[in-house]
Enzyme design. Structure first.
Site, PDB file in Angstrom:
ATOM      1  N   GLU A   1      -7.881   3.529  -4.609  1.00 29.85           N
ATOM      2  CA  GLU A   1      -7.604   2.385  -3.743  1.00 29.85           C
ATOM      3  C   GLU A   1      -8.660   1.304  -3.923  1.00 29.85           C
ATOM      4  O   GLU A   1      -9.796   1.590  -4.309  1.00 29.85           O
ATOM      5  CB  GLU A   1      -7.596   2.833  -2.273  1.00 29.85           C
ATOM      6  CG  GLU A   1      -6.199   2.992  -1.684  1.00 29.85           C
ATOM      7  CD  GLU A   1      -5.538   1.651  -1.345  1.00 29.85           C
ATOM      8  OE1 GLU A   1      -5.807   0.630  -2.018  1.00 29.85           O
ATOM      9  OE2 GLU A   1      -4.751   1.641  -0.390  1.00 29.85           O
ATOM     10  N   ASP A   2      -8.288   0.076  -3.625  1.00 33.06           N
ATOM     11  CA  ASP A   2      -9.253  -1.014  -3.675  1.00 33.06           C
ATOM     12  C   ASP A   2     -10.139  -1.024  -2.440  1.00 33.06           C
ATOM     13  O   ASP A   2     -11.348  -1.140  -2.529  1.00 33.06           O
ATOM     14  CB  ASP A   2      -8.544  -2.368  -3.848  1.00 33.06           C
ATOM     15  CG  ASP A   2      -7.437  -2.600  -2.816  1.00 33.06           C
ATOM     16  OD1 ASP A   2      -7.135  -1.689  -2.010  1.00 33.06           O
ATOM     17  OD2 ASP A   2      -6.850  -3.703  -2.812  1.00 33.06           O
TER      18      ASP A   2
ATOM     19  N   ASP B   1      -9.514  -0.034   4.923  1.00 32.37           N
ATOM     20  CA  ASP B   1      -9.761  -0.968   6.033  1.00 32.37           C
ATOM     21  C   ASP B   1      -9.425  -0.269   7.353  1.00 32.37           C
ATOM     22  O   ASP B   1     -10.194   0.552   7.827  1.00 32.37           O
ATOM     23  CB  ASP B   1      -8.926  -2.222   5.772  1.00 32.37           C
ATOM     24  CG  ASP B   1      -9.168  -3.344   6.769  1.00 32.37           C
ATOM     25  OD1 ASP B   1     -10.254  -3.389   7.361  1.00 32.37           O
ATOM     26  OD2 ASP B   1      -8.268  -4.184   6.950  1.00 32.37           O
TER      27      ASP B   1
ATOM     28  N   PHE C   1     -13.251 -10.477   5.376  1.00 33.42           N
ATOM     29  CA  PHE C   1     -12.136 -10.441   4.448  1.00 33.42           C
ATOM     30  C   PHE C   1     -12.646 -10.762   3.054  1.00 33.42           C
ATOM     31  O   PHE C   1     -13.300 -11.773   2.839  1.00 33.42           O
ATOM     32  CB  PHE C   1     -11.030 -11.416   4.845  1.00 33.42           C
ATOM     33  CG  PHE C   1      -9.749 -11.117   4.126  1.00 33.42           C
ATOM     34  CD1 PHE C   1      -8.893 -10.131   4.590  1.00 33.42           C
ATOM     35  CD2 PHE C   1      -9.415 -11.779   2.950  1.00 33.42           C
ATOM     36  CE1 PHE C   1      -7.730  -9.809   3.905  1.00 33.42           C
ATOM     37  CE2 PHE C   1      -8.259 -11.471   2.251  1.00 33.42           C
ATOM     38  CZ  PHE C   1      -7.414 -10.484   2.745  1.00 33.42           C
TER      39      PHE C   1
ATOM     40  N   ARG D   1      -7.243 -12.555  -7.386  1.00 39.17           N
ATOM     41  CA  ARG D   1      -7.487 -11.207  -7.904  1.00 39.17           C
ATOM     42  C   ARG D   1      -8.367 -11.248  -9.157  1.00 39.17           C
ATOM     43  O   ARG D   1      -9.019 -10.270  -9.499  1.00 39.17           O
ATOM     44  CB  ARG D   1      -6.158 -10.530  -8.261  1.00 39.17           C
ATOM     45  CG  ARG D   1      -5.256 -10.266  -7.068  1.00 39.17           C
ATOM     46  CD  ARG D   1      -4.084  -9.381  -7.480  1.00 39.17           C
ATOM     47  NE  ARG D   1      -3.002  -9.355  -6.500  1.00 39.17           N
ATOM     48  CZ  ARG D   1      -2.964  -8.546  -5.445  1.00 39.17           C
ATOM     49  NH1 ARG D   1      -3.948  -7.713  -5.221  1.00 39.17           N
ATOM     50  NH2 ARG D   1      -1.946  -8.585  -4.600  1.00 39.17           N
TER      51      ARG D   1
END
Ligand code: IMP
Ligand code: MG
Length: 179
Positions: free
Chosen positions: A103-104, A107, A156, A169
């Protein structure tokens, strides 16, 4: 570099060289842990694709395979809808396979929680998780990753695969986007 909205102030949080160094460490650790066992990396699209591309080349291991899952949790904003939608399923069965979910960012944990349940139901031999970034303070589901690149504050972030409304990205650094 793509132009940011005029009211956005990007700030480098993790420079590319630090990301590269940490990804090398993670790859070495994962390679050691799975020595002698075939390993399937499952990347979560789209955010994790750049991380996975670097990570897989840092894993010193002879028997790796890759698959991808597509999910969407965010609309066109920096706020979660709390809803997970599968946009692409795995191509191959993971039954009896050692799986590492890539996963990036972790959160609220809503996406991870959903994915872990969905993958566990398919009876992998084992299931572990790696996330490049971890925003632990935001968690509303009781999940953690087995391997974590960086713990970050509740900002964020964009770049290195992470998007804001499908943009940014391509940035090499992880940046904080303040709008
Ligand atoms: P969670 O379900 O709240 O844990 O969110 C997980 C997903 O939301 C990640 O896989 C990202 O795609 C996205 N996300 C969460 N935080 C950020 C961020 O700071 N920047 C970009 N995407 C994020
Ligand atoms: Mg994602």
């Amino acid at each position: 570099m793509t132009a940011l909205p005029p009211d956005a102030r990007p700030r480098v949080l993790i420079p590319a060289d630090q990301i590269a160094a940490r990804v090398k460490e993670l790859g070495a650790e994962i390679g050691r842990d799975y020595q002698g066992r075939p390993l399937r990396l499952v990347g979560v699209l789209k955010g994790a694709w750049i991380f996975l591309a670097d990570l897989i080349r840092a894993i010193n291991h002879h028997d790796l395979s890759v698959d991808f899952l597509g999910v969407a949790t965010y609309g066109n904003a920096a706020q979660t809808s709390g809803e997970v939608r599968v946009t692409k399923d795995l191509d191959q069965s993971i039954e009896g396979v050692d799986v590492l979910l890539v996963e990036d960012i972790l959160d609220t944990g809503v996406t991870f929680y959903f994915l872990l349940n969905a993958l566990q139901n398919r009876k992998p031999k084992s299931l572990r998780t790696v996330t490049l970034l971890d925003k632990a303070s935001r968690r509303i589901r009781p999940v953690h990753a087995d391997y974590v690149g960086f713990s970050i504050p509740d900002d964020f972030v964009i770049g290195y695969g992470l998007d804001y409304a499908q943009r940014y990205r391509e940035l090499s650094d992880v940046c904080v986007l303040k709008v």
